[in-house]
Design an enzyme around this catalytic site. Structure first.
Site, PDB file in Angstrom:
ATOM      1  N   GLN A 145       0.809  -1.366   0.026  1.00 24.49           N
ATOM      2  CA  GLN A 145       0.094   0.014   0.082  1.00 24.49           C
ATOM      3  C   GLN A 145       0.872   1.258  -0.073  1.00 24.49           C
ATOM      4  OE1 GLN A 145      -3.270   0.068   2.567  1.00 24.49           O
ATOM      5  NE2 GLN A 145      -2.834   2.013   3.655  1.00 24.49           N
ATOM      6  N   GLY A 146       0.872   2.008  -1.148  1.00 23.48           N
ATOM      7  CA  GLY A 146       1.577   3.126  -1.232  1.00 23.48           C
ATOM      8  C   GLY A 146       0.924   4.323  -1.038  1.00 23.48           C
ATOM      9  N   SER A 148       1.585   6.970   1.963  1.00 23.30           N
ATOM     10  CA  SER A 148       2.353   8.128   2.497  1.00 23.30           C
ATOM     11  C   SER A 148       3.723   8.684   1.525  1.00 23.30           C
ATOM     12  CB  SER A 148       2.911   7.616   3.721  1.00 23.30           C
ATOM     13  OG  SER A 148       2.105   7.361   4.785  1.00 23.30           O
ATOM     14  N   SER A 180       3.819  -0.180   3.036  1.00 23.91           N
ATOM     15  CA  SER A 180       3.405  -1.539   3.828  1.00 23.91           C
ATOM     16  C   SER A 180       3.779  -2.545   2.972  1.00 23.91           C
ATOM     17  CB  SER A 180       2.228  -1.539   4.389  1.00 23.91           C
ATOM     18  OG  SER A 180       1.838  -0.478   5.296  1.00 23.91           O
ATOM     19  N   GLU A 263      -9.936  -1.154   6.587  1.00 19.29           N
ATOM     20  CA  GLU A 263      -9.014  -0.967   7.527  1.00 19.29           C
ATOM     21  C   GLU A 263      -9.202  -0.839   9.066  1.00 19.29           C
ATOM     22  OE1 GLU A 263      -5.509   1.002   9.484  1.00 19.29           O
ATOM     23  OE2 GLU A 263      -7.417   1.861   9.049  1.00 19.29           O
ATOM     24  N   SER A 408      -2.693   8.488  12.337  1.00 19.68           N
ATOM     25  CA  SER A 408      -2.095   8.658  13.556  1.00 19.68           C
ATOM     26  C   SER A 408      -3.272   8.620  14.575  1.00 19.68           C
ATOM     27  CB  SER A 408      -1.316   9.546  13.678  1.00 19.68           C
ATOM     28  OG  SER A 408      -1.922  11.013  13.945  1.00 19.68           O
ATOM     29  N   GLU A 410      -3.356  10.978  16.623  1.00 19.04           N
ATOM     30  CA  GLU A 410      -3.798  12.233  16.873  1.00 19.04           C
ATOM     31  C   GLU A 410      -5.277  12.593  15.746  1.00 19.04           C
ATOM     32  OE1 GLU A 410      -0.803  11.247  16.968  1.00 19.04           O
ATOM     33  OE2 GLU A 410      -0.430  12.017  19.028  1.00 19.04           O
TER      34      GLU A 410
END
Lengths: 429, 337
Positions: A145-146, A148, A180, A263, A408, A410
């Site tokens: 999985q690309g 970021s 990943s 996910e 994240s 956050e």
């Protein structure tokens, strides 16, 4: 033994594959048959308590496990016949993960990203799914999985990796980071920019790129534990057929949002199943340590109880979300609750292992034969023990990513504040 | 905003909404006292309960918690489970005794250490669980004997109206009745109800904090626009919702071989843990106001802590659960798809 794929029998789990398998409409029958198979099948013994020296070795061996599960028909449930499956829905997949873990077996690492990447490919590009999912389920290929990039971590809308339309192809240029399974996958599902940077999330598209295509360079990134779990990927004018677009051009954000539901739901359930197996193993290891004269920390019971309670709480929440997905409901921002609970449970489990294994976790003498070691007969047991502990060290580092990858901690809390609690928006500087 | 009554129960949305409204009215009129029972009767609550025990119980106790009510409805939940093991009650009222710590039955010769949920008016006997030779028996103790050991349980939650019972009861083990597993199931039923009540208190406290931080302005902006504040409120929400999920699971576990005892303990444990998280966060974001007597928040903080302690506080239950696991108990997955 079980029926082979395509065999016209209802005795095995495959049945008439075109119409779906005999268990497609009967989840309980699937569960019981699978449970019995996992208990009785001798070929699966190889995968129990197996440790691997590297991510590459683990993925290669897990591909063999996937193949075994595929040949019996077991991992084909939950996927439609048109894409190599045997019918049924998300609940079949959830049951597979649960039963594997309950039987002391690992969940093939490939299924982690199958759960996030499979559904959007299936939903937005059925042809592509028909072409590649069967091989994925056979363990012959898997995808990374690309999303970021160096300048776009949690903030995906600012990504810059570019795909330019050129006739029947796209030409991809740019970079992905923290991909990943980037070090072992054969294809990458990437979120790329097809519009202007100013268009933010409206200018994005999802596309599948072969790792072997000219111009793709993979640089594995060793995590703190030494494993190549992630990678950095460079695209230098990589030509990709336009048929590899997942969804329409400019629809990338919608595809990504669709993906996120899985996910938050399926991946969380899968992790919870695996974590319960690991907690069970931890108790066994603590008991073995105690039998060998090691003293358990005074708060061992409380810590174990706490880790278990977090896991059951995660399962309680996640089961409901999985059922909603299976019923065709859209899982919205409230799924960030699942994600927060997953991270909490993962972190707690691995901190518990670290703290209860205590000195053994922290200190190890590698490859140094111990002069005071008892007779040689004890050596294999000692080696197995040290491998078990080493696994916890590796997993501890990976568990830290639970609050970072896939949005994240956050970001999750901000989603809840904005969209679930309805708090006034954070002011931008 | 946070969750509708329907999400908390198995009742259909419209019915749950209607019932929640009625319950709020009833509880507002009878926040603390014997009036609640007859008001519920007027509402036809027995029928609702018969239709959907899980949904009705959860709805009632969530609202009971939200209203910070102090009634003896919890007694009824325990007594319903204990009734088959007890002779038919006489004219007076029978109430259960709530041992402290993990709600374990009283060992032979040990003094009582526990709570009863209210005063003695009309009460004639107290059901006390006793541990005898590894089994549980029930003692019916004349109310006067227990009343002599009871004093108002002030302390952290002075509004609870509970009584603390401490001291020895003569002849406690002389006329006991076999419980047939009833005490364990009474505790489980009580824990499911208490989990709901704690969830209600938490939801109310979170609503207060959301309202306060959305209105309060500092540094020229609402404090709910500060990330540190927003994230605390999100965590409080996660904790509350997590307690709801596992409570639903606990009700679904009634057909588990253990009769739902294990899942009820987990539900209570997680609700108790949730109140710790929620109260820590809401107290912080409400600032000094939340600590003051005139503000309502402290009542939620105290009540949630008291409810956590009833039938097993979350720390005691966590230690107990972990000790069971260390001793070889199954890692029950509790939830299946």
């Amino acid at each position: 033994m079980t029926g082979l794929a395509g065999a016209p029998t209802t005795a095995g789990p495959v049945g008439d594959a075109r119409a779906g398998g005999p268990f497609a409409e009967d989840l309980d029958a699937y569960r019981l048959a699978l449970r019995e198979h996992l208990r009785a099948e001798p070929a699966l013994g190889h995968f129990r308590d197996r440790r691997y020296p590297s991510t590459e070795a683990r993925m290669a061996d897990h591909a063999r496990l996937e193949r075994l599960l595929h040949d019996g028909g077991w991992n084909r449930y939950g996927w439609p016949p048109a894409a190599g499956g045997l019918g049924g829905d998300e609940r079949h997949r959830a049951v597979l993960y649960d039963e594997l873990a309950a039987a002391g077996l690992p969940i093939p690492g490939q299924h982690m990203l199958l759960e996030t990447l499979g559904p959007p490919v299936l939903r937005f590009t059925p042809d592509l799914a028909a072409e590649h999912l069967p091989a994925y389920l056979r363990g012959e290929e898997w995808w990374g999985q690309g999303f970021s990039e160096p300048e776009a971590g949690s903030d995906l809308a600012s990504l810059r990796c570019r795909a330019r339309r050129d006739g029947d192809t796209y030409v991809v240029t740019g970079q992905k980071l923290w991909t990943s399974h980037g070090a072992t996958a054969t294809r990458l599902v990437c979120l790329v920019r097809t519009g202007t940077p100013q268009a933010r999330h409206r200018g994005l598209s999802m596309i599948m790129i072969d790792v072997g295509a000219p111009g793709v360079t993979i640089r594995p990134i060793a995590m703190a534990n030494g494993d190549n779990e992630l990678a950095e990927v460079f695209f230098d004018d990589v030509v990709v057929p336009a048929s590899r677009l997942i969804g329409a051009e400019g629809q990338g954000w919608a595809v990504a949002m669709y993906l996120l539901q899985f996910e938050r739901a399926m991946y969380a359930w899968l992790c919870a199943a695996e974590a319960l197996r690991r907690l069970r193993e931890l108790r066994g290891q603590l008991a073995a340590g105690a039998a060998a004269g090691r003293t358990l920390p005074a708060d061992a019971a409380t810590r174990l109880g706490e880790a278990y309670a977090h896991l059951v709480a995660l399962r309680a929440r996640s089961a409901d979300t999985v059922r909603r997905l299976a019923a065709g409901d859209t899982v919205g921002p409230e799924a960030s609750i699942d994600k927060v609970l997953l991270a909490t449970a993962e972190i707690c489990l691995h901190d518990t292992a670290r703290d209860l294994l205590s000195d053994e976790f922290l200190f190890a003498t590698e490859d140094a034969p111990d002069a005071t070691a008892p007779a040689a007969a004890a050596a294999p047991a000692a080696a197995a023990r040290s491998e078990e502990i080493a696994q916890w060290r590796t997993d501890w580092w990976f568990s830290r990513s639970a609050t970072i990858l896939g949005g994240s901690a956050e970001v999750q809390r901000t989603i809840l504040a904005d969209h679930v609690l309805g708090l006034p928006k954070e002011t931008k500087p | 905003m946070i969750s509708s009554p329907a999400a908390e129960t198995g009742l259909d949305a419209a019915t749950a909404e209607l019932l929640a409204g009625s319950l709020r009215e009833v509880l507002a009129k009878n926040p603390d006292g014997p009036g609640l029972g007859s008001a519920l009767e007027e509402l036809g609550w027995d029928e609702v309960l018969a239709d959907d025990r899980a949904g009705a119980t959860t709805l009632l106790f969530v609202e009971h918690g939200r209203a910070l009510a102090t009634s003896r409805v919890l007694d009824d939940v325990l007594l319903a489970e204990l009734a088959p093991s007890l002779p038919a009650p006489g004219a007076g009222t029978r109430v259960p005794f709530y041992p402290l710590a993990t709600a374990a039955p009283v060992p032979p010769g040990a003094p009582l250490a526990g709570l009863v949920l209210g005063g003695w008016e009309g009460v004639t006997e107290v059901v006390v669980p006793v541990a005898l030779d590894g089994r549980v028996e029930l003692a019916l103790v004349p109310a006067g004997q227990v009343a002599a050991l009871a004093r108002p349980a002030g302390g952290f939650d002075p509004a609870s109206r509970w009584l603390l019972v401490e001291g020895p009861v003569d002849g406690l083990t002389e006329h006991t009745l076999p419980d047939g597993g009833a005490w364990e199931h009474a505790v489980a039923a009580g824990r499911r109800a208490l989990a709901a009540e704690i969830i209600g208190v938490c939801a109310a406290a979170l609503a207060i904090a959301v309202e306060h931080t959305s209105a309060r302005v500092q540094y020229g902006r609402q404090i709910a626009t500060f990330q540190a504040v927003r994230h605390r409120l999100s965590e409080a929400h996660v904790a509350t919702e997590s307690a709801r999920s596992i409570l639903t699971v606990a009700w679904a576990a009634l057909d588990h071989p253990d009769g739902g005892v294990g899942a009820a303990r987990l539900a209570k444990l997680r609700a108790g843990w949730a109140q710790g998280e929620v109260m820590r966060h809401v107290l912080q974001v409400c600032g000094a106001m939340g600590l003051s007597l005139e503000h309502q928040l402290h009542r939620h903080v105290s009540r949630a802590a008291a409810l956590d302690a009833l039938l097993g506080g979350h720390r005691a239950l966590t230690a107990q659960l972990g000790a069971d696991l260390l001793a070889g108990a199954d890692f029950d997955p509790v939830v299946e798809i």
